[in-house]
Design a protein around this motif. Sequence first.
Motif, PDB file in Angstrom:
ATOM      1  N   LEU A 539      32.349  27.679-136.916  1.00  0.00           N
ATOM      2  CA  LEU A 539      31.114  27.450-137.875  1.00  0.00           C
ATOM      3  C   LEU A 539      30.046  28.311-136.860  1.00  0.00           C
ATOM      4  CD1 LEU A 539      31.105  23.983-139.182  1.00  0.00           C
ATOM      5  CD2 LEU A 539      32.092  26.055-140.129  1.00  0.00           C
ATOM      6  N   ALA A 540      29.894  28.328-136.033  1.00  0.00           N
ATOM      7  CA  ALA A 540      28.824  29.164-135.077  1.00  0.00           C
ATOM      8  C   ALA A 540      29.161  30.758-135.276  1.00  0.00           C
ATOM      9  CB  ALA A 540      28.849  28.787-133.606  1.00  0.00           C
ATOM     10  N   THR A 541      30.231  30.949-135.270  1.00  0.00           N
ATOM     11  CA  THR A 541      30.561  32.476-135.503  1.00  0.00           C
ATOM     12  C   THR A 541      29.980  33.065-136.502  1.00  0.00           C
ATOM     13  OG1 THR A 541      32.596  32.486-136.711  1.00  0.00           O
ATOM     14  CG2 THR A 541      32.697  32.479-134.292  1.00  0.00           C
ATOM     15  N   SER A 542      29.759  32.282-137.772  1.00  0.00           N
ATOM     16  CA  SER A 542      29.091  32.728-138.877  1.00  0.00           C
ATOM     17  C   SER A 542      27.688  32.155-139.116  1.00  0.00           C
ATOM     18  CB  SER A 542      29.889  32.243-140.173  1.00  0.00           C
ATOM     19  OG  SER A 542      30.032  31.278-140.344  1.00  0.00           O
ATOM     20  N   ARG A 543      27.350  31.031-138.405  1.00  0.00           N
ATOM     21  CA  ARG A 543      25.983  30.282-138.885  1.00  0.00           C
ATOM     22  C   ARG A 543      25.018  30.349-137.599  1.00  0.00           C
ATOM     23  NH1 ARG A 543      28.363  25.028-141.986  1.00  0.00           N
ATOM     24  NH2 ARG A 543      29.815  26.093-143.241  1.00  0.00           N
ATOM     25  N   GLU A 544      25.505  30.785-136.575  1.00  0.00           N
ATOM     26  CA  GLU A 544      24.460  30.626-135.309  1.00  0.00           C
ATOM     27  C   GLU A 544      23.664  32.080-135.633  1.00  0.00           C
ATOM     28  OE1 GLU A 544      25.019  31.851-130.845  1.00  0.00           O
ATOM     29  OE2 GLU A 544      25.409  29.709-131.325  1.00  0.00           O
ATOM     30  N   PRO A 545      22.199  31.978-135.505  1.00  0.00           N
ATOM     31  CA  PRO A 545      21.568  33.273-135.684  1.00  0.00           C
ATOM     32  C   PRO A 545      21.863  34.405-135.079  1.00  0.00           C
ATOM     33  CG  PRO A 545      20.092  31.364-135.518  1.00  0.00           C
ATOM     34  CD  PRO A 545      21.574  30.724-135.263  1.00  0.00           C
ATOM     35  N   MET A 546      22.015  35.647-135.320  1.00  0.00           N
ATOM     36  CA  MET A 546      22.448  36.719-134.743  1.00  0.00           C
ATOM     37  C   MET A 546      21.829  37.109-133.535  1.00  0.00           C
ATOM     38  SD  MET A 546      24.968  38.931-134.094  1.00  0.00           S
ATOM     39  CE  MET A 546      26.113  38.041-135.317  1.00  0.00           C
ATOM     40  N   SER A 547      22.240  37.586-132.358  1.00  0.00           N
ATOM     41  CA  SER A 547      21.884  37.927-131.453  1.00  0.00           C
ATOM     42  C   SER A 547      22.636  38.727-130.587  1.00  0.00           C
ATOM     43  CB  SER A 547      21.229  36.759-130.404  1.00  0.00           C
ATOM     44  OG  SER A 547      22.423  35.637-129.800  1.00  0.00           O
ATOM     45  N   ARG A 548      22.249  39.403-129.186  1.00  0.00           N
ATOM     46  CA  ARG A 548      22.981  40.062-128.703  1.00  0.00           C
ATOM     47  C   ARG A 548      24.218  39.131-128.111  1.00  0.00           C
ATOM     48  NH1 ARG A 548      20.431  43.629-124.130  1.00  0.00           N
ATOM     49  NH2 ARG A 548      19.611  44.760-125.837  1.00  0.00           N
ATOM     50  N   GLU A 549      24.026  37.923-127.482  1.00  0.00           N
ATOM     51  CA  GLU A 549      25.016  37.118-127.241  1.00  0.00           C
ATOM     52  C   GLU A 549      25.815  36.604-128.300  1.00  0.00           C
ATOM     53  OE1 GLU A 549      25.004  32.807-124.583  1.00  0.00           O
ATOM     54  OE2 GLU A 549      23.041  33.467-125.560  1.00  0.00           O
ATOM     55  N   ARG A 550      25.485  36.071-129.271  1.00  0.00           N
ATOM     56  CA  ARG A 550      26.072  35.751-130.206  1.00  0.00           C
ATOM     57  C   ARG A 550      27.394  36.936-130.941  1.00  0.00           C
ATOM     58  NH1 ARG A 550      28.158  31.277-131.277  1.00  0.00           N
ATOM     59  NH2 ARG A 550      29.911  32.595-131.027  1.00  0.00           N
ATOM     60  N   PHE A 551      26.709  38.187-130.640  1.00  0.00           N
ATOM     61  CA  PHE A 551      27.447  39.344-131.007  1.00  0.00           C
ATOM     62  C   PHE A 551      28.667  39.224-130.040  1.00  0.00           C
ATOM     63  CE2 PHE A 551      28.861  43.822-131.219  1.00  0.00           C
ATOM     64  CZ  PHE A 551      28.461  44.020-132.744  1.00  0.00           C
ATOM     65  N   TRP A 552      28.335  39.314-129.133  1.00  0.00           N
ATOM     66  CA  TRP A 552      29.523  39.400-127.908  1.00  0.00           C
ATOM     67  C   TRP A 552      30.585  38.189-127.845  1.00  0.00           C
ATOM     68  CZ3 TRP A 552      30.804  44.091-127.066  1.00  0.00           C
ATOM     69  CH2 TRP A 552      29.881  45.080-126.720  1.00  0.00           C
ATOM     70  N   LYS A 553      29.880  36.990-128.290  1.00  0.00           N
ATOM     71  CA  LYS A 553      30.782  35.952-128.338  1.00  0.00           C
ATOM     72  C   LYS A 553      31.897  35.896-129.542  1.00  0.00           C
ATOM     73  CE  LYS A 553      27.870  32.357-126.201  1.00  0.00           C
ATOM     74  NZ  LYS A 553      27.193  30.845-126.544  1.00  0.00           N
ATOM     75  N   ASN A 554      31.179  36.694-130.653  1.00  0.00           N
ATOM     76  CA  ASN A 554      32.198  36.772-131.757  1.00  0.00           C
ATOM     77  C   ASN A 554      33.178  37.727-131.401  1.00  0.00           C
ATOM     78  OD1 ASN A 554      30.564  34.954-133.126  1.00  0.00           O
ATOM     79  ND2 ASN A 554      29.722  36.560-134.815  1.00  0.00           N
ATOM     80  N   ILE A 555      32.721  38.841-130.626  1.00  0.00           N
ATOM     81  CA  ILE A 555      33.979  39.791-130.245  1.00  0.00           C
ATOM     82  C   ILE A 555      35.022  39.083-129.802  1.00  0.00           C
ATOM     83  CG2 ILE A 555      34.479  41.792-129.102  1.00  0.00           C
ATOM     84  CD1 ILE A 555      31.870  42.976-129.901  1.00  0.00           C
TER      85      ILE A 555
END
Length: 602
Positions: A539-555
Amino acid sequence: MKINARVTLLLSCAIAGVFAFWGGWTRRWMSDDGLIVLRTVRNLLAGNGPVFNAGERVEANTSTLWQYLITAFAMVSDARLETIAMWLALLCTVVAAVLATYASGKFWRAAPVVPLGILVYFALPPARDFATSGLEWGLSLLWLAAWWALLVQWAGGTARRAAPVVGYWLAFWCGLSWLVRPELALYGGLTGLVLLVYSPRKTLGILAAALPVPAAYQIFRMGYYGLLTPHTAVAKSASGSEWAEGAKYAWDFIGPYALYLPLLLVIAVLLISLRRLLVTGRRAAIVALVVGCALIHILYVLRVGGDFMHGRMWLLPLFALLLPVMAAPLTRLNVVVALVLVVWASIIVVRAHPLDEDIHSRTAKELGIVDEREFWTMAVNREPDNPPRYAEDFLGSKLMTNYTDAVIEARDAHAAQIAPGLISRDPELYSWYPRPRVPDADSNLQAYQLSLYLINLGMTSMNAPLDVRVLDTVGLATPLAARMPRDPEGRVGHDKQLAAEWQAADTAVDLSKLPEWIDQDEARQARAALRSPEIAELLATSREPMSRERFWKNIKYSLGNGRTLQLSDDPSTYLSYLTDDEQARLSQGEDLGIHSGTRVVW
């Protein structure tokens, strides 16, 4: 008397264009799936990004370019989105028909030509239905037609001097294939290999032309959505194997129209014409490439089990297979074949597709393969020649009784969810009713906006404001549903189901106020399961606010669990992370709520 080749080619193109426009215009309509695309367009225009629900990064559309094409025209037009989508799809279809026919004529060089394959394609009802419908089929046909035209130019006669430049344009066009529809990457990828084999010294130039656009979007997709593919591929388990269902789907398309007869004729025409005109070298190679790609595409459709929409998934490989003979050399044999095809096409157009008269009496699970245009025309209680064309036309469905009023009332009352309930079995009637929100004002659940679930995602989303969270039970826009186990007896493409307990858990509903047919204990377990590491990460991949850290975690996630994760529909599977105290509180009927990483951030 010598027949002018240019005149016959222009006449063939005119016939193709008129047939395509007439076929698409007379059967123009809007599908529920087409409305799904328009919901994303609305969010793009509103500044919420390429998402289905604001605050949840889910790519609910299979075609990336189609949603952006509609958005671009919507930005410079006051027309309704349904109208823009209809005209764009129809114009793409017409241009594709003309371009494919023109390129086929050019392939046969100076020979006079007669239209053949184009008559076969547009005689078929689903080909004319999906010339509009709000979906990307017209754009996909245009991609195939331009691909064929570039191949012909790359392989042909006087264009050989310009072949390197054409090759770069062809490489660029092949790179876009993945963004039109994922399966078109088969055509683009194999063509890229052919270009590299014929021009190994230009490898760097070919790669530089082909890769930047799709690679840039792929990095964006992985970082923004946390997936390698559109979310629809996850929901439909596009990597699965359903050969038996695929065979049924093939016969459902071939049988009603005796399609094997015209296909045998055009294949014979192709083989005889290739031999008669001594087609060799690059020209023979591109025919082999086109036919080979089409046959592999056919095998793919068979493998995944086809679709629940009559004929839809066969249209692109059929169009590709017919490309070399959209127009064929003008010989006595081919004229006779053309006349036979005209008779066959006339019969098919007049007879149309045989309708299932028993369609209203069966459940969604029993429906199987349906004529989507006629199904929705009947489902929304419209006359046979008056299909739905706008979002509000779908309010005639029995599932949409009082829907718009219920949405307004629930928003005003700050309800957590609205749900459809069966209020009468004979006649079958439904009514939407609100479910109350958790009373705790400090709960993280309060971040959820008004939510609703229905399998038909388009008509609910396009008849609701953007601040209403619209979800589906089969996973097209709902990550939890997309990861549920497949039902071996479900409809192909719609064979997953998110249980009512999971639906309620992922909203702000007060679980103690659920109707009696929903298991409250299981709903509380499901809400607690949302906090488990495995589901919370999803759920965090789509709901956590986008940030540089979140972007690389998603990759990173897209390369790991994003490809393989499948959930259990039993929420108790995910409760081992709870402390003993939390286990005890849950067993005593307490709602443990959720933590901030799993809520929708608006």
